[in-house]
Design a protein around this motif. Structure first.
Motif, PDB file in Angstrom:
ATOM      1  N   ALA A 190     -13.061  15.306  -0.353  1.00 38.54           N
ATOM      2  CA  ALA A 190     -13.379  16.237   0.747  1.00 38.54           C
ATOM      3  C   ALA A 190     -13.256  15.544   2.094  1.00 38.54           C
ATOM      4  N   ALA A 191     -12.045  15.132   2.407  1.00 42.28           N
ATOM      5  CA  ALA A 191     -11.802  14.368   3.628  1.00 42.28           C
ATOM      6  C   ALA A 191     -12.277  15.110   4.875  1.00 42.28           C
ATOM      7  N   GLN A 192     -12.733  14.324   5.847  1.00 42.01           N
ATOM      8  CA  GLN A 192     -13.202  14.861   7.120  1.00 42.01           C
ATOM      9  C   GLN A 192     -12.414  14.210   8.259  1.00 42.01           C
ATOM     10  N   PRO A 193     -12.344  14.845   9.410  1.00 45.28           N
ATOM     11  CA  PRO A 193     -11.613  14.249  10.542  1.00 45.28           C
ATOM     12  C   PRO A 193     -12.090  12.841  10.877  1.00 45.28           C
ATOM     13  N   GLY A 194     -13.366  12.550  10.633  1.00 41.78           N
ATOM     14  CA  GLY A 194     -13.892  11.217  10.887  1.00 41.78           C
ATOM     15  C   GLY A 194     -13.336  10.155   9.970  1.00 41.78           C
ATOM     16  N   ASP A 195     -12.633  10.552   8.904  1.00 39.42           N
ATOM     17  CA  ASP A 195     -11.998   9.592   7.998  1.00 39.42           C
ATOM     18  C   ASP A 195     -10.658   9.109   8.547  1.00 39.42           C
ATOM     19  N   THR A 196     -10.186   9.732   9.585  1.00 35.27           N
ATOM     20  CA  THR A 196      -8.897   9.360  10.180  1.00 35.27           C
ATOM     21  C   THR A 196      -8.899   7.896  10.601  1.00 35.27           C
ATOM     22  N   GLY A 197      -7.813   7.200  10.292  1.00 32.72           N
ATOM     23  CA  GLY A 197      -7.695   5.797  10.671  1.00 32.72           C
ATOM     24  C   GLY A 197      -6.671   5.081   9.822  1.00 32.72           C
ATOM     25  N   LEU A 198      -6.577   3.781  10.048  1.00 24.07           N
ATOM     26  CA  LEU A 198      -5.683   2.925   9.270  1.00 24.07           C
ATOM     27  C   LEU A 198      -6.519   2.223   8.207  1.00 24.07           C
ATOM     28  N   TYR A 199      -6.147   2.392   6.952  1.00 25.13           N
ATOM     29  CA  TYR A 199      -6.860   1.772   5.848  1.00 25.13           C
ATOM     30  C   TYR A 199      -6.066   0.553   5.374  1.00 25.13           C
ATOM     31  N   LEU A 200      -6.764  -0.563   5.280  1.00 21.75           N
ATOM     32  CA  LEU A 200      -6.146  -1.825   4.901  1.00 21.75           C
ATOM     33  C   LEU A 200      -6.868  -2.409   3.697  1.00 21.75           C
ATOM     34  N   CYS A 201      -6.091  -2.812   2.689  1.00 16.16           N
ATOM     35  CA  CYS A 201      -6.693  -3.589   1.614  1.00 16.16           C
ATOM     36  C   CYS A 201      -6.388  -5.059   1.881  1.00 16.16           C
ATOM     37  N   ALA A 202      -7.190  -5.926   1.320  1.00 12.00           N
ATOM     38  CA  ALA A 202      -7.006  -7.371   1.533  1.00 12.00           C
ATOM     39  C   ALA A 202      -7.521  -8.114   0.315  1.00 12.00           C
TER      40      ALA A 202
ATOM     41  N   VAL B 288      -6.580  13.266   9.243  1.00  8.41           N
ATOM     42  CA  VAL B 288      -7.240  14.433   8.690  1.00  8.41           C
ATOM     43  C   VAL B 288      -7.434  15.452   9.805  1.00  8.41           C
ATOM     44  N   THR B 289      -6.852  16.633   9.594  1.00  8.32           N
ATOM     45  CA  THR B 289      -6.915  17.657  10.630  1.00  8.32           C
ATOM     46  C   THR B 289      -7.806  18.816  10.199  1.00  8.32           C
ATOM     47  N   LEU B 290      -8.293  19.539  11.187  1.00  5.05           N
ATOM     48  CA  LEU B 290      -9.178  20.686  10.910  1.00  5.05           C
ATOM     49  C   LEU B 290      -8.404  21.861  10.324  1.00  5.05           C
TER      50      LEU B 290
ATOM     51  N   GLU C 158      -9.564  18.297   1.751  1.00  4.65           N
ATOM     52  CA  GLU C 158      -8.682  17.847   0.675  1.00  4.65           C
ATOM     53  C   GLU C 158      -9.127  16.485   0.152  1.00  4.65           C
ATOM     54  N   ASN C 159      -8.680  16.179  -1.060  1.00  6.25           N
ATOM     55  CA  ASN C 159      -8.908  14.856  -1.667  1.00  6.25           C
ATOM     56  C   ASN C 159      -7.647  14.019  -1.544  1.00  6.25           C
TER      57      ASN C 159
ATOM     58  N   GLN D 110       0.829  -1.190   0.000  1.00  7.59           N
ATOM     59  CA  GLN D 110       0.000   0.000   0.000  1.00  7.59           C
ATOM     60  C   GLN D 110       0.871   1.249   0.000  1.00  7.59           C
ATOM     61  N   SER D 111       0.385   2.267  -0.688  1.00  6.26           N
ATOM     62  CA  SER D 111       1.076   3.552  -0.678  1.00  6.26           C
ATOM     63  C   SER D 111       0.055   4.680  -0.687  1.00  6.26           C
ATOM     64  N   PRO D 112       0.357   5.784  -0.016  1.00 13.28           N
ATOM     65  CA  PRO D 112       1.511   5.937   0.863  1.00 13.28           C
ATOM     66  C   PRO D 112       1.327   5.195   2.177  1.00 13.28           C
ATOM     67  N   GLN D 113       2.380   5.098   2.959  1.00 16.65           N
ATOM     68  CA  GLN D 113       2.265   4.450   4.263  1.00 16.65           C
ATOM     69  C   GLN D 113       1.569   5.375   5.248  1.00 16.65           C
ATOM     70  N   PHE D 114       1.819   6.662   5.097  1.00 15.43           N
ATOM     71  CA  PHE D 114       1.235   7.645   6.015  1.00 15.43           C
ATOM     72  C   PHE D 114       0.830   8.873   5.225  1.00 15.43           C
ATOM     73  N   LEU D 115      -0.309   9.435   5.574  1.00 13.00           N
ATOM     74  CA  LEU D 115      -0.824  10.603   4.870  1.00 13.00           C
ATOM     75  C   LEU D 115      -1.477  11.535   5.881  1.00 13.00           C
TER      76      LEU D 115
END
Lengths: 112, 111
Positions: free
Chosen positions: B78-90, B109-111, B17-18, B6-11
Protein backbone atom coordinates in the motif's frame (compact mmCIF):
# COMPACT_ATOMS: atom_id res chain seq x y z
CA UNK A 1 23.76 10.81 19.94
CA UNK A 2 25.99 11.00 16.91
CA UNK A 3 25.79 13.73 14.29
CA UNK A 4 27.70 14.31 11.09
CA UNK A 5 28.32 17.66 9.47
CA UNK A 6 29.40 18.60 5.98
CA UNK A 7 30.21 21.94 4.52
CA UNK A 8 29.68 23.76 2.40
CA UNK A 9 26.21 22.66 1.34
CA UNK A 10 26.67 23.96 -2.20
CA UNK A 11 29.70 25.09 -4.13
CA UNK A 12 30.29 26.47 -7.60
CA UNK A 13 33.91 26.45 -8.70
CA UNK A 14 35.68 27.14 -12.01
CA UNK A 15 37.70 24.47 -13.77
CA UNK A 16 41.27 24.39 -12.49
CA UNK A 17 40.47 25.81 -9.06
CA UNK A 18 41.26 23.95 -5.83
CA UNK A 19 38.71 22.17 -3.67
CA UNK A 20 38.34 21.44 0.02
CA UNK A 21 35.28 19.75 1.47
CA UNK A 22 35.11 19.06 5.17
CA UNK A 23 33.27 16.45 7.17
CA UNK A 24 33.15 16.15 10.95
CA UNK A 25 31.46 13.63 13.22
CA UNK A 26 30.32 14.27 16.77
CA UNK A 27 29.38 11.87 19.53
CA UNK A 28 31.58 8.93 18.63
CA UNK A 29 35.26 8.03 18.62
CA UNK A 30 37.42 6.20 16.11
CA UNK A 31 34.71 5.89 13.46
CA UNK A 32 35.28 4.58 9.95
CA UNK A 33 34.87 7.52 7.56
CA UNK A 34 33.89 7.52 3.90
CA UNK A 35 33.65 9.89 0.94
CA UNK A 36 31.20 9.10 -1.86
CA UNK A 37 30.23 10.83 -5.06
CA UNK A 38 26.80 10.48 -6.58
CA UNK A 39 25.79 11.41 -10.10
CA UNK A 40 22.24 12.70 -10.55
CA UNK A 41 19.72 10.03 -9.58
CA UNK A 42 22.30 7.29 -9.51
CA UNK A 43 24.03 5.05 -7.01
CA UNK A 44 27.00 5.88 -4.81
CA UNK A 45 30.60 5.72 -5.93
CA UNK A 46 33.04 5.18 -3.06
CA UNK A 47 36.00 7.53 -3.40
CA UNK A 48 37.96 7.11 -0.17
CA UNK A 49 37.59 5.50 3.20
CA UNK A 50 39.55 5.64 6.44
CA UNK A 51 39.66 3.33 9.42
CA UNK A 52 41.88 5.62 11.52
CA UNK A 53 43.87 8.84 11.65
CA UNK A 54 46.24 9.06 8.71
CA UNK A 55 44.91 5.83 7.19
CA UNK A 56 43.34 6.49 3.78
CA UNK A 57 42.27 3.93 1.20
CA UNK A 58 41.60 5.16 -2.32
CA UNK A 59 38.99 3.40 -4.40
CA UNK A 60 39.06 5.40 -7.61
CA UNK A 61 42.23 6.89 -9.18
CA UNK A 62 41.53 10.51 -10.02
CA UNK A 63 42.58 14.03 -9.21
CA UNK A 64 40.98 13.94 -5.75
CA UNK A 65 42.69 13.19 -2.45
CA UNK A 66 41.53 12.71 1.11
CA UNK A 67 43.04 13.32 4.51
CA UNK A 68 42.09 12.57 8.10
CA UNK A 69 44.00 14.99 10.30
CA UNK A 70 41.90 14.25 13.38
CA UNK A 71 39.90 11.28 14.58
CA UNK A 72 36.54 12.74 13.61
CA UNK A 73 37.52 14.94 10.68
CA UNK A 74 37.69 13.87 7.04
CA UNK A 75 38.68 16.22 4.24
CA UNK A 76 38.30 15.80 0.49
CA UNK A 77 40.60 17.90 -1.67
CA UNK A 78 41.67 18.63 -5.18
CA UNK A 79 44.44 20.83 -6.53
CA UNK A 80 42.72 21.44 -9.88
CA UNK A 81 39.06 20.67 -10.49
CA UNK A 82 37.79 19.12 -13.70
CA UNK A 83 34.30 19.45 -15.18
CA UNK A 84 33.82 15.75 -14.46
CA UNK A 85 34.25 16.42 -10.73
CA UNK A 86 30.77 17.93 -10.57
CA UNK A 87 28.36 15.93 -8.45
CA UNK A 88 26.86 15.35 -5.05
CA UNK A 89 29.50 14.50 -2.45
CA UNK A 90 28.52 12.56 0.60
CA UNK A 91 30.45 11.83 3.77
CA UNK A 92 29.48 8.91 5.98
CA UNK A 93 30.65 7.22 9.14
CA UNK A 94 30.27 3.73 10.55
CA UNK A 95 31.42 1.49 13.29
CA UNK A 96 32.72 -1.95 12.41
CA UNK A 97 30.64 -4.89 11.22
CA UNK A 98 28.03 -4.77 9.86
CA UNK A 99 29.27 -1.32 8.81
CA UNK A 100 25.93 0.40 8.87
CA UNK A 101 26.61 3.84 7.49
CA UNK A 102 25.25 7.20 8.57
CA UNK A 103 25.42 9.95 6.01
CA UNK A 104 25.88 13.66 6.16
CA UNK A 105 23.65 16.11 4.29
CA UNK A 106 25.98 16.25 1.28
CA UNK A 107 27.70 18.95 -0.77
CA UNK A 108 26.47 19.83 -4.25
CA UNK A 109 29.55 20.73 -6.32
CA UNK A 110 29.22 22.34 -9.73
CA UNK A 111 32.38 22.87 -11.73
CA UNK A 112 31.96 25.48 -14.46
CA UNK B 1 34.75 -6.82 -8.12
CA UNK B 2 31.51 -7.21 -6.21
CA UNK B 3 28.43 -5.85 -7.92
CA UNK B 4 24.92 -5.38 -6.64
CA UNK B 5 22.31 -5.02 -9.35
CA UNK B 6 18.95 -3.56 -8.45
CA UNK B 7 15.75 -3.94 -10.41
CA UNK B 8 13.77 -2.20 -11.55
CA UNK B 9 15.81 0.95 -12.04
CA UNK B 10 12.70 3.11 -12.00
CA UNK B 11 9.19 2.46 -10.76
CA UNK B 12 6.19 4.76 -10.97
CA UNK B 13 3.05 3.59 -9.22
CA UNK B 14 -0.13 4.96 -7.75
CA UNK B 15 -0.89 5.29 -4.08
CA UNK B 16 -2.18 2.04 -2.59
CA UNK B 17 -0.32 -0.28 -4.95
CA UNK B 18 2.19 -2.91 -3.81
CA UNK B 19 5.71 -3.21 -5.18
CA UNK B 20 8.89 -5.23 -4.84
CA UNK B 21 12.45 -4.10 -5.44
CA UNK B 22 15.20 -6.63 -5.99
CA UNK B 23 18.90 -6.56 -5.17
CA UNK B 24 21.03 -9.30 -6.71
CA UNK B 25 24.68 -10.30 -6.69
CA UNK B 26 26.91 -13.24 -7.49
CA UNK B 27 28.85 -12.53 -4.30
CA UNK B 28 28.06 -13.61 -0.76
CA UNK B 29 27.61 -10.86 1.81
CA UNK B 30 27.85 -11.09 5.59
CA UNK B 31 25.09 -8.52 5.89
CA UNK B 32 22.90 -6.43 3.65
CA UNK B 33 21.36 -3.05 4.26
CA UNK B 34 18.66 -0.96 2.65
CA UNK B 35 18.72 2.83 2.51
CA UNK B 36 16.26 5.45 1.26
CA UNK B 37 17.42 8.75 -0.12
CA UNK B 38 15.34 11.83 -0.85
CA UNK B 39 16.49 14.46 -3.37
CA UNK B 40 19.28 16.68 -2.07
CA UNK B 41 19.79 14.66 1.10
CA UNK B 42 22.01 11.83 2.28
CA UNK B 43 20.73 8.23 2.34
CA UNK B 44 19.05 7.05 5.53
CA UNK B 45 19.45 3.52 6.82
CA UNK B 46 16.19 1.55 6.85
CA UNK B 47 17.24 -1.94 7.91
CA UNK B 48 20.11 -4.42 8.20
CA UNK B 49 19.71 -8.15 7.60
CA UNK B 50 22.47 -10.54 8.57
CA UNK B 51 21.11 -14.10 8.47
CA UNK B 52 20.30 -16.03 5.31
CA UNK B 53 16.52 -16.26 4.91
CA UNK B 54 15.92 -13.50 7.44
CA UNK B 55 12.77 -11.42 7.08
CA UNK B 56 12.33 -8.04 8.76
CA UNK B 57 9.28 -5.84 8.76
CA UNK B 58 9.23 -2.10 9.21
CA UNK B 59 5.58 -0.98 9.15
CA UNK B 60 4.55 -1.44 5.49
CA UNK B 61 8.05 -2.43 4.36
CA UNK B 62 9.21 -6.06 4.35
CA UNK B 63 12.85 -6.93 3.77
CA UNK B 64 14.17 -10.39 2.99
CA UNK B 65 17.73 -11.69 2.79
CA UNK B 66 18.23 -14.62 0.42
CA UNK B 67 19.09 -18.03 1.84
CA UNK B 68 22.52 -17.93 0.18
CA UNK B 69 23.08 -14.29 1.28
CA UNK B 70 23.57 -13.18 -2.32
CA UNK B 71 20.32 -11.33 -2.83
CA UNK B 72 17.62 -9.36 -1.07
CA UNK B 73 14.20 -7.91 -1.71
CA UNK B 74 12.18 -5.00 -0.42
CA UNK B 75 8.42 -5.22 -0.58
CA UNK B 76 6.20 -2.21 0.09
CA UNK B 77 2.52 -2.72 0.80
CA UNK B 78 0.00 0.00 0.00
CA UNK B 79 2.56 2.53 -1.16
CA UNK B 80 2.15 6.15 -0.12
CA UNK B 81 3.58 9.35 -1.66
CA UNK B 82 5.93 9.56 1.33
CA UNK B 83 7.62 6.37 0.10
CA UNK B 84 8.93 8.25 -2.93
CA UNK B 85 12.71 8.26 -3.15
CA UNK B 86 15.81 6.40 -4.24
CA UNK B 87 16.18 2.99 -2.63
CA UNK B 88 19.70 1.61 -2.30
CA UNK B 89 20.83 -1.79 -1.13
CA UNK B 90 24.36 -2.25 0.20
CA UNK B 91 26.32 -5.33 1.11
CA UNK B 92 29.16 -5.89 3.54
CA UNK B 93 31.75 -8.62 3.44
CA UNK B 94 33.56 -9.91 6.44
CA UNK B 95 36.96 -8.67 5.36
CA UNK B 96 36.54 -5.10 4.17
CA UNK B 97 35.64 -1.99 6.13
CA UNK B 98 33.32 -0.78 3.41
CA UNK B 99 29.99 -1.45 1.71
CA UNK B 100 29.20 -2.28 -1.88
CA UNK B 101 26.21 -0.18 -2.93
CA UNK B 102 23.62 -1.25 -5.45
CA UNK B 103 22.71 0.63 -8.60
CA UNK B 104 19.56 2.10 -7.01
CA UNK B 105 15.82 1.99 -7.65
CA UNK B 106 13.97 5.26 -8.03
CA UNK B 107 10.39 4.98 -6.76
CA UNK B 108 7.71 7.53 -7.47
CA UNK B 109 4.32 7.18 -5.82
CA UNK B 110 1.56 9.42 -7.10
CA UNK B 111 -1.90 10.20 -5.75
Amino acid sequence: SQTIHQWPATLVQPVGSPLSLECTVEGTSNPNLYWYRQAAGRGLQLLFYSVGIGQISSEVPQNLSASRPQDRQFILSSKKLLLSDSGFYLCAWSWNSPYEQYFGPGTRLTVT
Amino acid sequence: TQLLEQSPQFLSIQEGENLTVYCNSSSVFSSLQWYRQEPGEGPVLLVTVVTGGEVKKLKRLTFQFGDARKDSSLHITAAQPGDTGLYLCAGATGTASKLTFGTGTRLQVTL
